[in-house]
Design a protein around this motif. Sequence first.
Motif, PDB file in Angstrom:
ATOM      1  N   ARG A 335       1.042  -1.192  -0.161  1.00 21.54           N
ATOM      2  CA  ARG A 335      -0.078  -0.054  -0.031  1.00 21.54           C
ATOM      3  C   ARG A 335       0.885   1.141  -0.067  1.00 21.54           C
ATOM      4  NH1 ARG A 335      -2.651  -3.461  -1.117  1.00 21.54           N
ATOM      5  NH2 ARG A 335      -4.983  -4.380   0.100  1.00 21.54           N
ATOM      6  N   PHE A 336       0.550   2.204  -0.849  1.00 23.55           N
ATOM      7  CA  PHE A 336       1.381   3.432  -0.799  1.00 23.55           C
ATOM      8  C   PHE A 336       0.561   4.312  -0.093  1.00 23.55           C
ATOM      9  CE2 PHE A 336       2.476   1.298  -4.906  1.00 23.55           C
ATOM     10  CZ  PHE A 336       3.609   1.156  -4.543  1.00 23.55           C
ATOM     11  N   ILE A 337       1.158   5.365   0.852  1.00 21.91           N
ATOM     12  CA  ILE A 337       0.359   6.156   1.234  1.00 21.91           C
ATOM     13  C   ILE A 337       0.632   7.566   0.815  1.00 21.91           C
ATOM     14  CG2 ILE A 337       0.631   7.373   3.697  1.00 21.91           C
ATOM     15  CD1 ILE A 337       1.998   4.845   4.964  1.00 21.91           C
ATOM     16  N   THR A 338      -0.289   8.181   0.687  1.00 24.48           N
ATOM     17  CA  THR A 338      -0.426   9.523  -0.341  1.00 24.48           C
ATOM     18  C   THR A 338      -1.216  10.904   0.578  1.00 24.48           C
ATOM     19  OG1 THR A 338      -2.316   9.094  -1.421  1.00 24.48           O
ATOM     20  CG2 THR A 338      -0.281   8.474  -2.320  1.00 24.48           C
ATOM     21  N   SER A 339      -1.082  11.676   0.379  1.00 25.26           N
ATOM     22  CA  SER A 339      -1.872  13.071   0.751  1.00 25.26           C
ATOM     23  C   SER A 339      -2.845  13.078   0.396  1.00 25.26           C
ATOM     24  CB  SER A 339      -0.863  14.315   1.077  1.00 25.26           C
ATOM     25  OG  SER A 339      -1.642  15.171   1.668  1.00 25.26           O
ATOM     26  N   PRO A 340      -4.201  13.463   1.015  1.00 24.06           N
ATOM     27  CA  PRO A 340      -5.389  13.825   0.175  1.00 24.06           C
ATOM     28  C   PRO A 340      -5.389  15.448  -0.329  1.00 24.06           C
ATOM     29  CG  PRO A 340      -5.819  13.661   2.535  1.00 24.06           C
ATOM     30  CD  PRO A 340      -4.481  13.281   2.368  1.00 24.06           C
ATOM     31  N   TYR A 341      -4.271  16.156   0.554  1.00 23.41           N
ATOM     32  CA  TYR A 341      -4.501  17.488   0.159  1.00 23.41           C
ATOM     33  C   TYR A 341      -3.047  17.996  -0.048  1.00 23.41           C
ATOM     34  CZ  TYR A 341      -8.286  16.927   3.224  1.00 23.41           C
ATOM     35  OH  TYR A 341      -9.481  16.325   3.806  1.00 23.41           O
ATOM     36  N   ALA A 342      -2.784  19.099  -0.975  1.00 27.20           N
ATOM     37  CA  ALA A 342      -1.710  19.867  -1.099  1.00 27.20           C
ATOM     38  C   ALA A 342      -1.383  20.276   0.346  1.00 27.20           C
ATOM     39  CB  ALA A 342      -1.620  20.647  -2.273  1.00 27.20           C
ATOM     40  N   GLY A 343      -0.087  20.691   0.529  1.00 28.08           N
ATOM     41  CA  GLY A 343       0.348  21.393   1.785  1.00 28.08           C
ATOM     42  C   GLY A 343       1.677  20.989   2.333  1.00 28.08           C
ATOM     43  N   ARG A 344       1.778  21.360   3.686  1.00 26.86           N
ATOM     44  CA  ARG A 344       3.047  20.677   4.379  1.00 26.86           C
ATOM     45  C   ARG A 344       2.859  19.969   5.298  1.00 26.86           C
ATOM     46  NH1 ARG A 344       7.717  23.515   2.927  1.00 26.86           N
ATOM     47  NH2 ARG A 344       7.503  25.422   1.815  1.00 26.86           N
ATOM     48  N   LEU A 345       3.666  18.619   5.207  1.00 26.23           N
ATOM     49  CA  LEU A 345       3.385  17.679   6.191  1.00 26.23           C
ATOM     50  C   LEU A 345       3.565  18.141   7.723  1.00 26.23           C
ATOM     51  CD1 LEU A 345       2.585  14.574   6.490  1.00 26.23           C
ATOM     52  CD2 LEU A 345       4.973  14.152   6.120  1.00 26.23           C
ATOM     53  N   ASP A 399      -5.540  -2.964   4.390  1.00 29.37           N
ATOM     54  CA  ASP A 399      -6.370  -2.006   4.323  1.00 29.37           C
ATOM     55  C   ASP A 399      -6.645  -1.746   5.627  1.00 29.37           C
ATOM     56  OD1 ASP A 399      -6.658  -2.232   1.417  1.00 29.37           O
ATOM     57  OD2 ASP A 399      -8.374  -3.502   1.511  1.00 29.37           O
ATOM     58  N   ALA A 400      -6.769  -2.484   6.482  1.00 31.26           N
ATOM     59  CA  ALA A 400      -6.841  -2.172   8.021  1.00 31.26           C
ATOM     60  C   ALA A 400      -5.659  -1.396   8.462  1.00 31.26           C
ATOM     61  CB  ALA A 400      -6.997  -3.498   8.604  1.00 31.26           C
ATOM     62  N   LEU A 401      -4.219  -1.639   8.042  1.00 32.88           N
ATOM     63  CA  LEU A 401      -3.168  -0.973   8.612  1.00 32.88           C
ATOM     64  C   LEU A 401      -3.193   0.227   8.165  1.00 32.88           C
ATOM     65  CD1 LEU A 401      -0.588  -3.903   8.395  1.00 32.88           C
ATOM     66  CD2 LEU A 401      -1.535  -2.802  10.307  1.00 32.88           C
ATOM     67  N   LEU A 402      -3.642   0.314   6.621  1.00 31.51           N
ATOM     68  CA  LEU A 402      -3.709   1.707   6.022  1.00 31.51           C
ATOM     69  C   LEU A 402      -4.718   2.545   6.664  1.00 31.51           C
ATOM     70  CD1 LEU A 402      -2.628   3.683   3.598  1.00 31.51           C
ATOM     71  CD2 LEU A 402      -4.699   2.461   2.196  1.00 31.51           C
ATOM     72  N   ARG A 403      -5.841   2.008   7.045  1.00 28.20           N
ATOM     73  CA  ARG A 403      -6.721   3.081   7.719  1.00 28.20           C
ATOM     74  C   ARG A 403      -6.212   3.539   9.067  1.00 28.20           C
ATOM     75  NH1 ARG A 403     -10.419  -1.106   5.811  1.00 28.20           N
ATOM     76  NH2 ARG A 403     -10.496  -2.090   7.561  1.00 28.20           N
ATOM     77  N   ARG A 404      -5.179   2.716   9.733  1.00 29.61           N
ATOM     78  CA  ARG A 404      -4.724   3.402  10.804  1.00 29.61           C
ATOM     79  C   ARG A 404      -3.817   4.644  10.537  1.00 29.61           C
ATOM     80  NH1 ARG A 404      -2.957  -2.372  13.755  1.00 29.61           N
ATOM     81  NH2 ARG A 404      -5.161  -3.269  13.604  1.00 29.61           N
ATOM     82  N   VAL A 405      -3.260   4.761   9.421  1.00 25.19           N
ATOM     83  CA  VAL A 405      -2.199   5.763   9.305  1.00 25.19           C
ATOM     84  C   VAL A 405      -3.166   7.117   8.970  1.00 25.19           C
ATOM     85  CG1 VAL A 405      -0.582   6.638   7.652  1.00 25.19           C
ATOM     86  CG2 VAL A 405      -0.802   4.366   7.960  1.00 25.19           C
ATOM     87  N   ARG A 406      -2.681   8.179  10.020  1.00 23.43           N
ATOM     88  CA  ARG A 406      -3.111   9.507   9.940  1.00 23.43           C
ATOM     89  C   ARG A 406      -2.018  10.538   9.719  1.00 23.43           C
ATOM     90  NH1 ARG A 406      -8.511   8.931  10.237  1.00 23.43           N
ATOM     91  NH2 ARG A 406      -8.635  10.980  10.975  1.00 23.43           N
ATOM     92  N   ILE A 407      -2.375  11.405   8.683  1.00 19.60           N
ATOM     93  CA  ILE A 407      -1.326  12.390   8.652  1.00 19.60           C
ATOM     94  C   ILE A 407      -2.046  13.700   8.566  1.00 19.60           C
ATOM     95  CG2 ILE A 407      -0.019  11.047   6.761  1.00 19.60           C
ATOM     96  CD1 ILE A 407      -1.459  12.380   4.635  1.00 19.60           C
ATOM     97  N   ARG A 408      -1.333  14.901   9.020  1.00 19.35           N
ATOM     98  CA  ARG A 408      -1.760  16.153   9.245  1.00 19.35           C
ATOM     99  C   ARG A 408      -0.958  16.911   8.365  1.00 19.35           C
ATOM    100  NH1 ARG A 408      -4.375  18.328  13.389  1.00 19.35           N
ATOM    101  NH2 ARG A 408      -4.295  20.504  13.821  1.00 19.35           N
ATOM    102  N   ILE A 409      -1.957  17.771   7.696  1.00 18.18           N
ATOM    103  CA  ILE A 409      -1.404  18.777   6.477  1.00 18.18           C
ATOM    104  C   ILE A 409      -1.686  20.014   6.758  1.00 18.18           C
ATOM    105  CG2 ILE A 409      -1.329  19.207   4.002  1.00 18.18           C
ATOM    106  CD1 ILE A 409      -0.436  16.433   4.696  1.00 18.18           C
ATOM    107  N   ASP A 410      -0.791  20.847   6.939  1.00 18.90           N
ATOM    108  CA  ASP A 410      -0.874  22.361   6.934  1.00 18.90           C
ATOM    109  C   ASP A 410      -1.289  22.937   5.563  1.00 18.90           C
ATOM    110  OD1 ASP A 410      -0.456  22.505   9.482  1.00 18.90           O
ATOM    111  OD2 ASP A 410       1.769  22.872   9.565  1.00 18.90           O
ATOM    112  N   PRO A 411      -2.192  23.660   5.466  1.00 15.72           N
ATOM    113  CA  PRO A 411      -2.727  24.276   4.083  1.00 15.72           C
ATOM    114  C   PRO A 411      -1.660  24.923   3.509  1.00 15.72           C
ATOM    115  CG  PRO A 411      -3.645  25.592   5.930  1.00 15.72           C
ATOM    116  CD  PRO A 411      -3.149  24.289   6.628  1.00 15.72           C
TER     117      PRO A 411
END
Length: 430
Positions: A335-345, A399-411
């Motif tokens: 599984r590849f982890i991507t950001s749903p938004y543009a911004g700074r990680l 899929d279960a492991l991917l759902r646990r990954v949370r990322i926070r993006i500054d706009p």
Amino acid sequence: MTAPGVLLLDASGPESVALARAAAVRGHAVHAAATPAGSTFCSAEFIGLLAGRVLTDFARPSRAVQEITAYARRHGVGAVLTVNEYLTELAALVCAELALPGNDRRLAHAARDKAAMHRALTAAGVRVPYTRLARDDGELREALGDARVGLPCVIKPACGAGSAGVSVVSGPADAIAAAGRARAAGGMGGGGDQHLLVQAYAAGAEYSIESITQDGAITHLAVTEKRVTSGSHRVETGHSLPAHLPPEIEKAVYREADAAIRAVGIRHGPSHTEVMVGPDGQCTVIEIAARLAAGHIGFLIQHALGIDVFPALLDVALGRRATLYPTAHGHATVRFITSPYAGRLASVTGLPRVGPGVPFVRWRAAIGGLVHAPRANAHRLGSFGVTGPDPVEAEERADALLRRVRIRIDPAGEGGSDQDSPASTSDIAS
């Protein structure tokens, strides 16, 4: 007797490290060819494995061939390989100059330039999407008006890779922006070639065939099932193998892959053939590359099937008989982890840890760095693999492991959000 040296064109990425490691374990001196700028991206492990390197300009192939072959002769190099799609033609030219096992230098261009590829595949009778070459805006308009192209259609650079600059276009209004993205991607990675391909859209399920050819004999290692984003940018978000197709469809897929491999002159080395299997079961070849598949597929093959592709590729490049038969019958997925938004990680939590059934976890994004919604494979933030004997259980765990990954993006002004978000799950089209 001293073992022949091994020269890798390009020196970045986990696949290059795995090849270098396999060569060093066997007692081969490992060398690399790189650009002066690109050489700074070598990992510490790769640098530690190197016996030497030659710096050259890959954008000037004639000169690069001269400099690389001169270096190879001085250092007793007996095998030349690359996992970089942009350098597969150069690898064929260097191998031919050194009289080493390699691909047909007269056809190698067709495994890189997608316009030449389409011509070669069509001439060989391979089933491919109807395609028009657009060298300027006038030809782009003509292509969009061609009923055989139709809508939706695909616009992509003739010399791109990694899904960069590829767009699914639903109407003429979207075509100008899509063409701009394709030209930019082709100019960055394709030696300045900004020609476009306009292709009829092939609907269906996406797969790739991972193969190794030795002395013209083709061995198919696995069929990989792809997870791909929906919308105008179709970026791969996961790979799973081996995919089990109905026998008649598998036979058709392998038949088209065989023809494609021969059409672009692959005689010694790996190939990665991307296909679509339509609702009617027909197989359409989208592209072929004269390289090992990226996206950790080589590692998935090793974990699922017990085939260590990296020593096998060395054997092929050295002219030795490679071991290509499975010793295991499991399942592996990434599984590849991507950001749903543009911004700074701003932060990431919930990443899996390496352990039983999770053979690797890789992260390449820096906290505070810019991230993008996925428009190319280069926009991935990280990845992890999951293995197991049962395909359904392995996929569900991934899929279960991917759902646990949370990322926070500054706009960053492109629809960004400063809230915690599940990484990539909203972008996955199963």
